[in-house]
Design a protein around this motif. Structure first.
Motif, short mmCIF file in Angstrom:
data_model
loop_
_atom_site.label_atom_id
_atom_site.label_comp_id
_atom_site.label_asym_id
_atom_site.label_seq_id
_atom_site.Cartn_x
_atom_site.Cartn_y
_atom_site.Cartn_z
N ALA A 189 -106.38 81.26 -73.21
CA ALA A 189 -106.16 80.66 -74.52
C ALA A 189 -104.83 79.91 -74.56
CB ALA A 189 -106.20 81.74 -75.61
N LEU A 190 -103.80 80.49 -73.93
CA LEU A 190 -102.49 79.83 -73.87
C LEU A 190 -102.58 78.51 -73.10
CD1 LEU A 190 -99.78 82.58 -73.16
CD2 LEU A 190 -99.81 80.96 -75.05
N LEU A 191 -103.23 78.55 -71.94
CA LEU A 191 -103.34 77.35 -71.12
C LEU A 191 -104.15 76.26 -71.82
CD1 LEU A 191 -103.94 78.91 -67.58
CD2 LEU A 191 -101.86 77.78 -68.41
N ALA A 192 -105.17 76.66 -72.54
CA ALA A 192 -106.04 75.69 -73.20
C ALA A 192 -105.30 74.87 -74.25
CB ALA A 192 -107.23 76.41 -73.85
N GLU A 193 -104.27 75.44 -74.85
CA GLU A 193 -103.52 74.70 -75.86
C GLU A 193 -102.27 74.05 -75.28
OE1 GLU A 193 -102.03 77.16 -78.98
OE2 GLU A 193 -100.49 78.07 -77.71
N GLY A 194 -102.14 74.10 -73.95
CA GLY A 194 -100.97 73.47 -73.32
C GLY A 194 -99.76 74.37 -73.32
N GLY A 195 -99.95 75.66 -73.54
CA GLY A 195 -98.82 76.59 -73.58
C GLY A 195 -98.38 77.00 -72.18
N GLU A 196 -97.34 77.85 -72.14
CA GLU A 196 -96.79 78.30 -70.87
C GLU A 196 -96.99 79.81 -70.73
OE1 GLU A 196 -92.74 77.13 -70.80
OE2 GLU A 196 -93.19 74.98 -70.72
N LEU A 197 -97.42 80.23 -69.54
CA LEU A 197 -97.64 81.64 -69.25
C LEU A 197 -96.30 82.31 -68.99
CD1 LEU A 197 -100.63 81.17 -66.80
CD2 LEU A 197 -100.77 82.13 -69.10
N ALA A 198 -96.15 83.54 -69.45
CA ALA A 198 -94.91 84.29 -69.20
C ALA A 198 -94.77 84.60 -67.72
CB ALA A 198 -94.91 85.57 -70.02
N ASP A 199 -95.91 84.88 -67.02
CA ASP A 199 -95.88 85.23 -65.59
C ASP A 199 -97.05 84.52 -64.90
OD1 ASP A 199 -95.77 86.33 -63.10
OD2 ASP A 199 -95.59 88.41 -63.77
N PRO A 200 -96.87 83.23 -64.55
CA PRO A 200 -97.97 82.47 -63.94
C PRO A 200 -98.49 83.11 -62.65
CG PRO A 200 -96.17 81.00 -64.58
CD PRO A 200 -95.66 82.39 -64.73
#
Length: 618
Positions: A592-603
């Motif tokens: 969901a984070l990636l879909a909105e262009g967000g950044e993962l805390a721990d990729p």
């Protein structure tokens, strides 16, 4: 013993200045006549500044008895000299104004020049003034003495990498620029500028409205004035041609392109003023640079007062060029006084409304050009100018899901709204592509609701400050709960209650709540904010500026119809203690984070989870 002559210094041009000179020398611009317009405009500015300085400094020793511009031609030597007895320059002024281009956006300008097939348009946007002399001359000599100073300066260059500068003891007050002309070349549109009739023609065409006399020697050797000296804004509208307006705009702005629109105003009564304003057709290079000059020229009873009067034009209309001639101000008025002056504030309000009304009345082609060039700046007014917010919304355009390329005005959006639709829907993001692939749009797209696509940084700010338009409120499709007539059923709420409680606890460090969604049709999950929450893009902007922000938890919504979510519910019902279920919950949040262009805390951890799941599926 004779006094030793002061040495001649040879200095190098600043690198950007050197590159600009080369562009001028090898310019493909066909209308080389404008070099004279630039020189006469510079001379006129110098006369304005001297008169203003003598008002301010009563002790300044300067001769103002016969301020004028003079053009002299030497056919045998093939030179043309433009002389003024204005403010003049010191040695430092000459080095800073000519040897260096201390102007915002120089590097960006040069980059675009190299990329552009229409370099002359960009030259005009940047406004290089004095440098245009090298289109027609292979050597330029400038002699100047600053008013009130005893020592003059001579500057000379052939437009290569260096110039010479030396003191001159007997220079008259003002500035004389002598151009050593290149041979005429019809193929290169290089006319014989040592021809008197040609020079007179250029002055009449480009500089007729200069308020100072421009003089040349007549057939009898006597000096005669060759311009009418009539201020365009003081002449009846019926007596001014479109061509004269355009030439005045170019003189004023040093733009080489025509203005997009001309705005004239005249007010009589409590306080009188005349205004002649122009909407440019191209945005200047420094439109979004902090130290860019802005504002219109201010005159009082046709006496020049200041060049960039910021008090007369709001920042979001900083691209507007023009002249305001007020009748009842003091000639000694300062910038500080102007900020507080009641008349100036009243004039500004009227100018704003007139400019906004002019933009609203533009035909479709002109408006499209205007919005493409200046829309980002105009939207700043939605924050800065609450008084005119409704008018600014009326002239604003936005990308939308209604058309892949053509932006829509809000009035058009409202006319297309569905029956019973109460909100103007929008979504902010970093790019159109990101927004179009956002899960938040799925239900809106499926049901045919139009959504505005807002990608400018200023969009993140004004949407929170503006309540609505034409009785319709603005609503982000990524905030709050949406009601599209497709709510989750009581049965689904009951089936998923335990899973939602468990997921909310499992992801409590990163999300505020986990709930079922009515805005998803194909994606398994999405992240939404509460109505007052900061958007992820705005959060990134603040962090990029070095501002510390507290962690902002948002809501994770699940699509109960998606196989992954349904499968997770079934697995949880069978074995709530299964440790792999927490990883699935983490995956749903990360996607969901990636879909909105967000950044993962721990990729790295997220990629490992995806890889492990993929391996098990093989």
């Amino acid at each position: 013993m004779a006094q030793e002559a002061a040495p001649v210094e040879t200095l190098e041009f600043q690198s950007e200045a050197r590159q600009l000179l080369q562009l001028m020398i090898h310019s493909i611009y066909s209308n080389k006549d404008i070099f004279l317009r630039e020189l006469v405009s510079n001379a006129s500015d110098a006369l304005d500044k001297l008169r203003l300085e003598t008002y301010r400094d009563k002790d300044l020793e300067a001769d103002t008895s016969d301020l004028h511009v003079e053009i002299a031609i030497d056919k045998d030597a093939r030179t043309i000299t433009v002389t003024d007895n204005g403010i003049g320059m010191s040695r430092d002024d000459v080095v800073n104004l000519i040897g260096t281009i201390a102007k915002s956006g120089t590097a960006e300008f040069l980059r675009k020049m190299k990329e552009s097939q229409e370099g002359q348009d960009l030259i005009g946007q940047f406004g290089v003034g004095f440098y245009s002399s090298f289109m027609v001359a292979d050597k330029v000599t400038l002699t100047t003495r600053k008013a009130g100073s005893d020592e003059g300066v001579r500057w000379e260059s052939e437009g290569e990498g260096t110039y010479t500068i030396e003191p001159v003891a007997d220079a008259p007050q003002g500035t004389a620029v002598t151009l050593h002309l290149k041979p005429a070349d019809d193929e290169d549109n290089l006319f014989d500028y040592a021809s008197e009739w040609k020079v007179r023609e250029i002055v009449k065409k480009y500089s007729d409205f200069i308020t100072w006399p421009v003089r040349m020697a007549g057939s009898d050797g006597e000096q005669e004035t060759v311009n009418s000296q009539k201020a365009l804004w003081a002449r009846p509208t019926s007596e001014v041609s479109d061509e004269e307006y355009q030439e005045f705009y170019k003189h004023l702005s040093h733009d080489w392109n025509d203005a997009l629109e001309t705005v004239r105003m005249q007010a009589e009564g409590t306080f009188e003023y005349q205004a002649l304003l122009f909407v440019p057709s191209h945005a200047p290079m420094d439109l979004f640079m902090r130290d860019a000059k802005r504002g219109v020229q201010l005159y009082v009873k046709r006496v020049f007062i200041m060049d960039d009067c910021e008090a007369l034009m709001p920042n979001y209309l900083r691209f507007i060029k023009g002249v305001v001639d007020a009748q009842d101000l003091s000639l000694n008025v300062s910038r500080e006084i102007l900020q507080q002056d009641r008349q100036i504030r009243a004039i500004r309000r009227r100018l704003e409304k007139k400019v906004l009304a002019t933009i609203k009345a533009m035909d479709a082609d002109k408006y499209a050009t205007f919005w493409r060039e200046f829309g980002r700046a105009v939207k700043e007014g939605l924050l800065d100018d609450p008084e005119n917010r409704e008018q600014i919304l009326e002239i604003s355009s936005f990308a939308s899901t209604n058309h892949a390329e053509k932006p829509t005005r809000l009035r058009e959006y409202v006319e297309r709204m569905k029956d019973g639709q109460e909100h103007i829907y929008y979504l902010t993001g970093e790019s159109r592509t990101t927004i179009e692939h956002s899960p938040h749009l799925e239900a809106f797209r499926a049901k045919g609701y139009e959504v505005l696509i807002l990608t400018d940084p200023v969009d993140e700010m004004w949407v929170d400050a503006v309540s609505g338009f034409d009785g319709k409120t603005f609503q982000s499709v990524a905030k709050g709960e949406v009601d599209l007539g497709d709510e989750t059923t009581d049965e689904q709420k009951s089936e998923y209650a335990d899973l939602l409680t468990w997921m909310s606890a499992t992801l409590e460090d990163t999300v505020k709540e986990v709930r079922l969604s009515s805005r998803l049709t194909t994606s398994p999950s999405c992240i939404v904010g509460d109505s007052g929450d900061m958007t992820p893009t705005l959060e990134k902007m603040y962090r990029a500026m070095g501002q510390e922000l507290p962690q902002i938890k948002r809501v994770l919504e699940l699509n109960p119809e998606h196989p992954l979510v349904a499968g997770l519910r079934e697995a949880f019902a069978k074995n709530p203690a299964d440790t792999s279920l927490a990883e699935t919950a983490e995956l749903l949040h990360g996607m969901a984070l990636l879909a909105e262009g967000g950044e993962l805390a721990d990729p790295g951890r997220f990629l490992k989870l995806v890889a492990d799941r993929a391996a098990k599926a093989l």
